[in-house]
Scaffold this motif. Structure first.
Motif, PDB file in Angstrom:
ATOM      1  N   CYS A  28       0.832  -1.209   0.000  1.00 47.33           N
ATOM      2  CA  CYS A  28       0.000   0.000   0.000  1.00 47.33           C
ATOM      3  C   CYS A  28       0.866   1.257   0.000  1.00 47.33           C
ATOM      4  O   CYS A  28       0.508   2.275  -0.607  1.00 47.33           O
ATOM      5  N   SER A  29       2.024   1.189   0.667  1.00 46.53           N
ATOM      6  CA  SER A  29       2.936   2.328   0.699  1.00 46.53           C
ATOM      7  C   SER A  29       3.540   2.577  -0.682  1.00 46.53           C
ATOM      8  O   SER A  29       3.671   3.731  -1.117  1.00 46.53           O
ATOM      9  N   VAL A  30       3.899   1.495  -1.389  1.00 46.96           N
ATOM     10  CA  VAL A  30       4.429   1.631  -2.748  1.00 46.96           C
ATOM     11  C   VAL A  30       3.359   2.223  -3.665  1.00 46.96           C
ATOM     12  O   VAL A  30       3.644   3.087  -4.500  1.00 46.96           O
ATOM     13  N   PHE A  31       2.110   1.777  -3.492  1.00 49.30           N
ATOM     14  CA  PHE A  31       1.008   2.295  -4.310  1.00 49.30           C
ATOM     15  C   PHE A  31       0.845   3.799  -4.104  1.00 49.30           C
ATOM     16  O   PHE A  31       0.706   4.563  -5.069  1.00 49.30           O
ATOM     17  N   ARG A  32       0.878   4.235  -2.835  1.00 50.07           N
ATOM     18  CA  ARG A  32       0.737   5.673  -2.552  1.00 50.07           C
ATOM     19  C   ARG A  32       1.895   6.471  -3.151  1.00 50.07           C
ATOM     20  O   ARG A  32       1.706   7.577  -3.658  1.00 50.07           O
ATOM     21  N   GLN A  33       3.099   5.910  -3.089  1.00 43.75           N
ATOM     22  CA  GLN A  33       4.254   6.598  -3.661  1.00 43.75           C
ATOM     23  C   GLN A  33       4.092   6.751  -5.171  1.00 43.75           C
ATOM     24  O   GLN A  33       4.358   7.816  -5.734  1.00 43.75           O
ATOM     25  N   MET A  34       3.663   5.680  -5.838  1.00 40.73           N
ATOM     26  CA  MET A  34       3.469   5.744  -7.288  1.00 40.73           C
ATOM     27  C   MET A  34       2.367   6.747  -7.648  1.00 40.73           C
ATOM     28  O   MET A  34       2.476   7.481  -8.631  1.00 40.73           O
ATOM     29  N   LYS A  35       1.304   6.793  -6.839  1.00 48.20           N
ATOM     30  CA  LYS A  35       0.215   7.743  -7.080  1.00 48.20           C
ATOM     31  C   LYS A  35       0.720   9.175  -6.975  1.00 48.20           C
ATOM     32  O   LYS A  35       0.355  10.048  -7.773  1.00 48.20           O
ATOM     33  N   SER A  36       1.572   9.432  -5.947  1.00 53.60           N
ATOM     34  CA  SER A  36       2.095  10.785  -5.750  1.00 53.60           C
ATOM     35  C   SER A  36       3.014  11.208  -6.889  1.00 53.60           C
ATOM     36  O   SER A  36       3.166  12.399  -7.168  1.00 53.60           O
ATOM     37  N   GLU A  37       3.614  10.231  -7.572  1.00 59.61           N
ATOM     38  CA  GLU A  37       4.516  10.533  -8.688  1.00 59.61           C
ATOM     39  C   GLU A  37       3.786  10.665 -10.021  1.00 59.61           C
ATOM     40  O   GLU A  37       4.407  10.979 -11.036  1.00 59.61           O
ATOM     41  N   GLY A  38       2.454  10.355 -10.007  1.00 61.44           N
ATOM     42  CA  GLY A  38       1.680  10.569 -11.232  1.00 61.44           C
ATOM     43  C   GLY A  38       0.990   9.337 -11.784  1.00 61.44           C
ATOM     44  O   GLY A  38       0.339   9.415 -12.829  1.00 61.44           O
ATOM     45  N   LEU A  39       1.101   8.186 -11.132  1.00 61.19           N
ATOM     46  CA  LEU A  39       0.427   6.974 -11.617  1.00 61.19           C
ATOM     47  C   LEU A  39      -1.081   7.126 -11.467  1.00 61.19           C
ATOM     48  O   LEU A  39      -1.565   7.547 -10.409  1.00 61.19           O
ATOM     49  N   LYS A  40      -1.818   6.789 -12.513  1.00 66.08           N
ATOM     50  CA  LYS A  40      -3.266   6.903 -12.475  1.00 66.08           C
ATOM     51  C   LYS A  40      -3.895   5.524 -12.563  1.00 66.08           C
ATOM     52  O   LYS A  40      -4.034   4.943 -13.646  1.00 66.08           O
ATOM     53  N   CYS A  41      -4.241   4.972 -11.406  1.00 65.37           N
ATOM     54  CA  CYS A  41      -4.950   3.692 -11.347  1.00 65.37           C
ATOM     55  C   CYS A  41      -5.502   3.511  -9.944  1.00 65.37           C
ATOM     56  O   CYS A  41      -5.058   4.167  -8.997  1.00 65.37           O
ATOM     57  N   SER A  42      -6.457   2.604  -9.790  1.00 64.09           N
ATOM     58  CA  SER A  42      -7.039   2.319  -8.480  1.00 64.09           C
ATOM     59  C   SER A  42      -6.175   1.315  -7.729  1.00 64.09           C
ATOM     60  O   SER A  42      -5.282   0.683  -8.308  1.00 64.09           O
ATOM     61  N   ASN A  43      -6.477   1.162  -6.450  1.00 67.04           N
ATOM     62  CA  ASN A  43      -5.721   0.215  -5.620  1.00 67.04           C
ATOM     63  C   ASN A  43      -5.885  -1.215  -6.121  1.00 67.04           C
ATOM     64  O   ASN A  43      -4.919  -1.985  -6.205  1.00 67.04           O
ATOM     65  N   SER A  44      -7.137  -1.592  -6.477  1.00 66.57           N
ATOM     66  CA  SER A  44      -7.387  -2.954  -6.967  1.00 66.57           C
ATOM     67  C   SER A  44      -6.682  -3.195  -8.301  1.00 66.57           C
ATOM     68  O   SER A  44      -6.151  -4.281  -8.549  1.00 66.57           O
ATOM     69  N   HIS A  45      -6.671  -2.172  -9.155  1.00 68.81           N
ATOM     70  CA  HIS A  45      -5.972  -2.280 -10.445  1.00 68.81           C
ATOM     71  C   HIS A  45      -4.475  -2.466 -10.224  1.00 68.81           C
ATOM     72  O   HIS A  45      -3.810  -3.241 -10.928  1.00 68.81           O
ATOM     73  N   PHE A  46      -3.940  -1.766  -9.233  1.00 71.29           N
ATOM     74  CA  PHE A  46      -2.516  -1.875  -8.906  1.00 71.29           C
ATOM     75  C   PHE A  46      -2.171  -3.299  -8.471  1.00 71.29           C
ATOM     76  O   PHE A  46      -1.152  -3.867  -8.891  1.00 71.29           O
ATOM     77  N   TRP A  47      -3.025  -3.915  -7.657  1.00 72.16           N
ATOM     78  CA  TRP A  47      -2.789  -5.293  -7.209  1.00 72.16           C
ATOM     79  C   TRP A  47      -2.862  -6.266  -8.386  1.00 72.16           C
ATOM     80  O   TRP A  47      -2.063  -7.213  -8.471  1.00 72.16           O
ATOM     81  N   ARG A  48      -3.825  -6.060  -9.270  1.00 73.31           N
ATOM     82  CA  ARG A  48      -3.922  -6.937 -10.453  1.00 73.31           C
ATOM     83  C   ARG A  48      -2.692  -6.791 -11.328  1.00 73.31           C
ATOM     84  O   ARG A  48      -2.215  -7.766 -11.920  1.00 73.31           O
ATOM     85  N   MET A  49      -2.173  -5.581 -11.431  1.00 71.70           N
ATOM     86  CA  MET A  49      -0.962  -5.330 -12.218  1.00 71.70           C
ATOM     87  C   MET A  49       0.204  -6.154 -11.682  1.00 71.70           C
ATOM     88  O   MET A  49       0.970  -6.760 -12.445  1.00 71.70           O
ATOM     89  N   LEU A  50       0.362  -6.196 -10.348  1.00 75.89           N
ATOM     90  CA  LEU A  50       1.481  -6.914  -9.739  1.00 75.89           C
ATOM     91  C   LEU A  50       1.391  -8.420  -9.968  1.00 75.89           C
ATOM     92  O   LEU A  50       2.395  -9.131  -9.870  1.00 75.89           O
ATOM     93  N   ARG A  51       0.199  -8.911 -10.263  1.00 75.12           N
ATOM     94  CA  ARG A  51       0.001 -10.355 -10.489  1.00 75.12           C
ATOM     95  C   ARG A  51      -0.025 -10.723 -11.974  1.00 75.12           C
ATOM     96  O   ARG A  51      -0.154 -11.893 -12.310  1.00 75.12           O
ATOM     97  N   ASN A  52       0.119  -9.735 -12.847  1.00 71.35           N
ATOM     98  CA  ASN A  52      -0.032  -9.966 -14.287  1.00 71.35           C
ATOM     99  C   ASN A  52       1.309 -10.367 -14.916  1.00 71.35           C
ATOM    100  O   ASN A  52       2.234  -9.554 -14.977  1.00 71.35           O
ATOM    101  N   PRO A  53       1.435 -11.607 -15.407  1.00 69.01           N
ATOM    102  CA  PRO A  53       2.712 -12.049 -16.005  1.00 69.01           C
ATOM    103  C   PRO A  53       3.012 -11.408 -17.349  1.00 69.01           C
ATOM    104  O   PRO A  53       4.087 -11.624 -17.914  1.00 69.01           O
ATOM    105  N   ALA A  54       2.079 -10.600 -17.869  1.00 66.27           N
ATOM    106  CA  ALA A  54       2.337  -9.920 -19.149  1.00 66.27           C
ATOM    107  C   ALA A  54       3.562  -9.022 -19.044  1.00 66.27           C
ATOM    108  O   ALA A  54       4.280  -8.820 -20.028  1.00 66.27           O
TER     109      ALA A  54
END
Length: 548
Positions: free
Chosen positions: A199-225
């Motif tokens: 959650c701390s990494v997610f907040r840091q990325m959001k503050s730097e300009g990342l545009k996505c929701s928390n659930s989307h961020f978790w799905r991203m971390l699990r995506n082997p693409a």
């Protein structure tokens, strides 16, 4: 005069091309009613699939029929039976339901008098043909999707950090999209370090300009693409597996797997420990010197505070102050210094256990460098097109500005990767020192980790005495590594062989080195004891690395 509702359904452009357009159907139905002297009460238009009768317009029609008896027609007309339904079972049920209201469905191009029993056979053919055609189309689509995934093609909406591109032959593929791709790389790198909560990494990325929701961020971390893979789901007799994608990976596979390991570990439940456990860290490890029963511990209330004791549960009455035991035990740990041959061996084992980290860092640096080179080539190519007059100067400046911005971001990322590499090298030196600094390692570890370390170094049934000697309470592997001698018999599983989670050829080489070290000391060693000693060093290396 008979009355009718006209039901006009179309679901795809293909049907329109085949002559099933709404206008075409309405025109033919109107002509049919005119020639047969049928009054049209209402025209119902539907733009929905005929797989089921759960269609908006049909649902409204059925509701009207049920509620308003006066508005019921004699007929519901449509062009063909596949306009009515493409599911034989549902069609028979709906026909029976309509007939219960004295309403008769009829296809003007496939007219059937359903009062004649033989006509029901023809109806079954019409309905089954439509259903089979629908099933075949669905199966073809599924097979096409499965084949595309097997070939490594991404066929759904591109994941964050990618966008669709076109090959020269017109085939679609996904390619990195900045700045989202850089955010993805940074997020995976931070999670893999294990120093911050997700959650701390997610907040840091959001503050730097990342545009996505928390659930989307978790799905991203699990995506082997992101490591260049495409998930091929289970299909027919095949099991689910990962195929090699044709798209460019944003991170190396070893980094993706490291992140999955971190996320899985964080999901495990851990038991909380109260203050009394901190005061009785050795509880459950030592045995009574009088009756050889396992010691427990508890607090005793004094005049001003609580005092903690290790004591026996039997009537033998053995009891000793916990703080004094801890002081004595720590003094013994301070005295431990690894024997030089084993210290050199431990250095090699550390390099082996941490090789994935160095490989990962090298791959990251190589990937970033290659991306920078491609951007520089793009600027040079755009400049060449400008000189040839194929693009305008404004277009060239836009391309150059975009590439320079991305090169700047990747340059910072490359510097960070280099710094991490230097930190890992420095950490390597600190990890080697920890083998001779057990007291410091014990002091900075959490309570669960302290107990792991105790389990790693103590023998099976160490006896707790007032004049504790470290050589009498540790296991045989520790005796060898720290060149100690026991004054009493240490009971350990000499015949048991511990499992080793490493390459067999590598393990065989280390076991041979252990035997060589012990032979030079004049000690006899068995293959099992040498294997157990290697297991101790490997487990200690993993423990020390995790607690660095």
């Amino acid at each position: 005069m008979p009355t009718a509702f006209l039901y006009i359904r179309v679901s795809t452009d293909e049907q329109a091309i085949k002559g099933f357009s709404q206008r075409s159907q309405e025109d033919r139905l109107m002509k049919y009613c005119l020639s047969n002297n049928i009054e049209v009460l209402e025209v119902i238009f539907e733009d929905y699939s005929a797989k089921t009768f759960n269609r908006p317009a049909w649902t409204l029609l059925l509701s009207t029929i049920k509620k308003h008896k006066a508005l019921r027609p004699n007929l519901i007309l449509f062009t063909k039976w596949d306009r009515f339904s493409r599911n034989a079972g549902d069609a028979y049920y709906m026909i029976a339901q309509l007939q219960s209201f004295r309403i008769y469905p009829q296809a003007i191009d496939q007219e059937l008098d359903l009062s004649i029993p033989e006509n029901k056979i023809i109806l079954a053919v019409y309905l089954a043909t439509s259903e089979a055609e629908n099933d075949r189309r669905s199966l073809n689509v599924k097979q096409g999707i499965h084949k595309a995934k097997q070939e490594g093609r991404w066929i759904t909406h591109p994941p964050m950090g990618y966008s669709y591109r076109l090959f020269a032959n017109g085939q679609k593929y996904i390619g990195p999209k900045e700045p989202e791709a850089t955010f993805v790389r940074n997020a995976f790198s931070l999670i893999a370090q294990g120093e911050q909560p997700t959650c701390s990494v997610f907040r840091q990325m959001k503050s730097e300009g990342l545009k996505c929701s928390n659930s989307h961020f978790w799905r991203m971390l699990r995506n082997p693409a992101y490591c260049g893979k495409v998930i091929v789901p289970a299909f027919e007799n095949e099991k689910e597996y990962w195929a090699e994608g044709i798209h460019e990976p944003l991170i190396p596979e070893v980094l993706f797997l490291k992140v999955q390991q971190v996320l899985n570990t964080r999901g495990q439940k851990t038991t909380t420990n109260n203050n009394s456990n901190e005061k009785l860290i050795l509880r459950g490890f030592f045995y009574c010197p009088n009756c050889n029963k396992r010691l427990t511990g508890s607090a005793s209330k004094g005049k001003t505070r609580l005092y903690y004791y290790y004591h026996c549960v039997s009537p033998c009455g053995f009891r000793i102050r916990a703080d004094k035991v801890h002081q004595l035990f720590n003094e013994q740990l301070v005295m431990l210094h690894a024997d030089k041959p084993y210290l050199d061996l431990y250095k090699d084992i550390l390099k082996h256990t941490r090789r994935d980290i160095f490989i990962e860092q090298s791959i990251i640096q190589k990937t970033i460098s290659q991306s920078i080179e491609r951007l520089i080539e793009r600027i040079l190519k755009a400049k060449e097109l400008l000189l040839q007059g194929e693009i305008e100067s404004d277009d060239f400046l836009l391309i150059k500005k975009d590439c320079e911005k991305r090169i700047s971001m990747m340059g910072i990322e490359l510097q960070n990767a280099a710094k991490k590499h230097e930190i890992h090298i420095k950490n390597q030196y600190e990890l080697v020192l920890q083998l001779s600094q057990l007291s410091k390692l014990m002091e900075k570890s959490s309570l669960p980790d302290k107990r792991k370390l105790l389990k790693l170094i103590l023998s099976n049934n160490p006896i707790l005495t007032a004049d504790m000697w470290i050589g009498n309470i540790v296991n045989q592997s520790v005796l060898s590594v720290y060149n100690l001698k026991a004054t009493t018999d240490i009971k350990h599983n000499a015949d048991s062989q511990k499992s080793i989670n490493t390459d067999d050829a590598y393990a065989a080489g280390i076991i041979a080195r252990v035997a060589e070290i012990e032979n030079k000391k004049g000690h006899k060693t068995t293959k099992t004891s040498a294997r157990n000693l290697l297991s101790f060093l490997l487990e200690f290396a993993r423990f020390a690395t995790a607690n660095l």
